[in-house]
Design an enzyme around this catalytic site. Structure first.
Site, PDB file in Angstrom:
ATOM      1  N   GLY A  12       3.208   4.065  -1.941  1.00 37.06           N
ATOM      2  CA  GLY A  12       1.831   2.768  -1.799  1.00 37.06           C
ATOM      3  C   GLY A  12       1.609   2.115  -2.963  1.00 37.06           C
ATOM      4  O   GLY A  12       0.487   1.711  -2.964  1.00 37.06           O
ATOM      5  N   THR A  13       2.597   1.521  -3.707  1.00 34.99           N
ATOM      6  CA  THR A  13       2.300   0.835  -4.676  1.00 34.99           C
ATOM      7  C   THR A  13       1.772  -0.604  -4.164  1.00 34.99           C
ATOM      8  O   THR A  13       0.874  -1.365  -4.916  1.00 34.99           O
ATOM      9  CB  THR A  13       3.477   0.923  -5.702  1.00 34.99           C
ATOM     10  OG1 THR A  13       4.590   0.396  -5.193  1.00 34.99           O
ATOM     11  CG2 THR A  13       3.798   2.164  -6.442  1.00 34.99           C
ATOM     12  N   ILE A  93      10.657   1.078  12.372  1.00 37.00           N
ATOM     13  CA  ILE A  93      10.776  -0.267  12.759  1.00 37.00           C
ATOM     14  C   ILE A  93       9.487  -0.394  13.825  1.00 37.00           C
ATOM     15  O   ILE A  93       9.252   0.388  14.621  1.00 37.00           O
ATOM     16  CB  ILE A  93      12.165  -0.596  13.781  1.00 37.00           C
ATOM     17  CG1 ILE A  93      13.377  -0.347  12.826  1.00 37.00           C
ATOM     18  CG2 ILE A  93      12.280  -1.878  14.494  1.00 37.00           C
ATOM     19  CD1 ILE A  93      13.525  -1.797  12.147  1.00 37.00           C
ATOM     20  N   HIS A 110       9.662  -7.613   1.835  1.00 37.34           N
ATOM     21  CA  HIS A 110      10.844  -7.221   1.572  1.00 37.34           C
ATOM     22  C   HIS A 110      11.298  -7.428   0.083  1.00 37.34           C
ATOM     23  O   HIS A 110      11.097  -8.500  -0.322  1.00 37.34           O
ATOM     24  CB  HIS A 110      11.983  -7.875   2.728  1.00 37.34           C
ATOM     25  CG  HIS A 110      13.298  -7.294   2.664  1.00 37.34           C
ATOM     26  ND1 HIS A 110      13.811  -5.902   3.186  1.00 37.34           N
ATOM     27  CD2 HIS A 110      14.340  -8.106   2.053  1.00 37.34           C
ATOM     28  CE1 HIS A 110      15.060  -5.939   3.061  1.00 37.34           C
ATOM     29  NE2 HIS A 110      15.352  -7.098   2.475  1.00 37.34           N
TER      30      HIS A 110
HETATM   31  C1  GRF Z   1       8.925  -1.743  -1.547  1.00 36.76           C
HETATM   32  O1  GRF Z   1      10.331  -2.106  -2.328  1.00 36.76           O
HETATM   33  C2  GRF Z   1       8.701  -2.660  -0.544  1.00 36.76           C
HETATM   34  O2  GRF Z   1       9.595  -4.015  -0.786  1.00 36.76           O
HETATM   35  C3  GRF Z   1       9.596  -1.840   0.507  1.00 36.76           C
HETATM   36  O3  GRF Z   1       9.390  -0.517   0.276  1.00 36.76           O
HETATM   37  C4  GRF Z   1       8.915  -0.336  -1.014  1.00 36.76           C
HETATM   38  C5  GRF Z   1       7.368   0.373  -0.794  1.00 36.76           C
HETATM   39  O4  GRF Z   1       6.911   0.826  -2.127  1.00 36.76           O
HETATM   40  N1  GRF Z   1       9.452  -2.315   2.032  1.00 36.76           N
HETATM   41  P1  GRF Z   1       5.628   1.439  -2.200  1.00 36.76           P
HETATM   42  O5  GRF Z   1       5.367   2.427  -0.948  1.00 36.76           O
HETATM   43  O6  GRF Z   1       4.723   0.142  -1.762  1.00 36.76           O
HETATM   44  O7  GRF Z   1       5.381   1.804  -3.670  1.00 36.76           O
END
Ligand code: GRF
Length: 198
Positions: A12-13, A93, A110
């Protein structure tokens, strides 16, 4: 103000970047009203709770079919008054039922410059490893609308990140997050919430 529902599965960053953006005024036309996780142990849920945001878990194993799961998520989002769904590291999905209920109102981040290194099977570190294996010198992140084609919806924002000598998938993943994802995701959300993007 638009009500935002965030879909997560992991650390969840990107959710944190959205919460920070709401607190520091980068997002001023929207409010996060709920965080929905596909996994009960996602640290993203802790981040939401720390900030007083409602949470829910919708796990595949509790539903007979994908349609039933997506219908339940769509109903929950509607009940919470959600206008815009943001996928921030959501590893499932989004199926037809949810897509139809929120047509043109679901966005995703993405970690590459679409149309490179995207589509089915490109998630997490695999995306960055594929960029390194190909030998591209520039990668980045893309925020796009979600439709029935994986990573195939209209692009909203992109930001480039240079690949350094000696980068590993892990070091690149971190830099793409810091230099691109955490900036363009909140910016895209504000663009949509403020009505500046049609
Ligand atoms: C990120 O790299 C995002 O682009 C991808 O999944 C990852 C999620 O990271 N879709 P976080 O959970 O937000 O830290």
């Amino acid at each position: 103000m638009l009500n935002i529902g965030v879909l997560v599965s992991g650390g969840g960053t990107n959710l944190q970047a959205l919460i920070d953006a709401c607190n520091n005024g980068v997002i001023k036309s929207g409010k996060i009203v709920t965080v929905v996780s596909s996994k009960a142990d996602a640290y993203a849920l802790v981040r939401a709770e720390k900030n007083g945001i409602a949470t829910a878990v919708f796990s595949k194993k509790d539903y007979g079919t994908k349609d039933e799961l997506d219908e339940a998520i769509a109903k929950y989002m509607k009940d919470q008054g959600v206008d815009l769904i943001v996928m921030a590291g959501y590893l499932s999905i989004v199926g037809d039922k949810l897509l139809r209920a929120y047509k043109d109102r679901i966005i995703n981040i993405h970690p590459s410059l679409i149309p490179s290194f995207c589509g089915d099977g490109f998630y997490g570190l695999k995306v960055h490893q594929a960029a390194l294996d190909y030998g591209v010198k520039v990668t980045g992140a893309t925020v796009h609308f979600v439709n029935e084609v994986t990573d195939g919806g209209k692009i909203i924002l992109q930001k480039a990140v240079y690949i350094n000598d000696g980068d590993t998938a892990e070091s690149l993943q971190r830099r793409v997050m810091e230099e691109a994802e955490w900036q363009i995701l909140p910016e895209a959300v504000e663009l949509i919430c403020s009505g500046k993007l049609k």
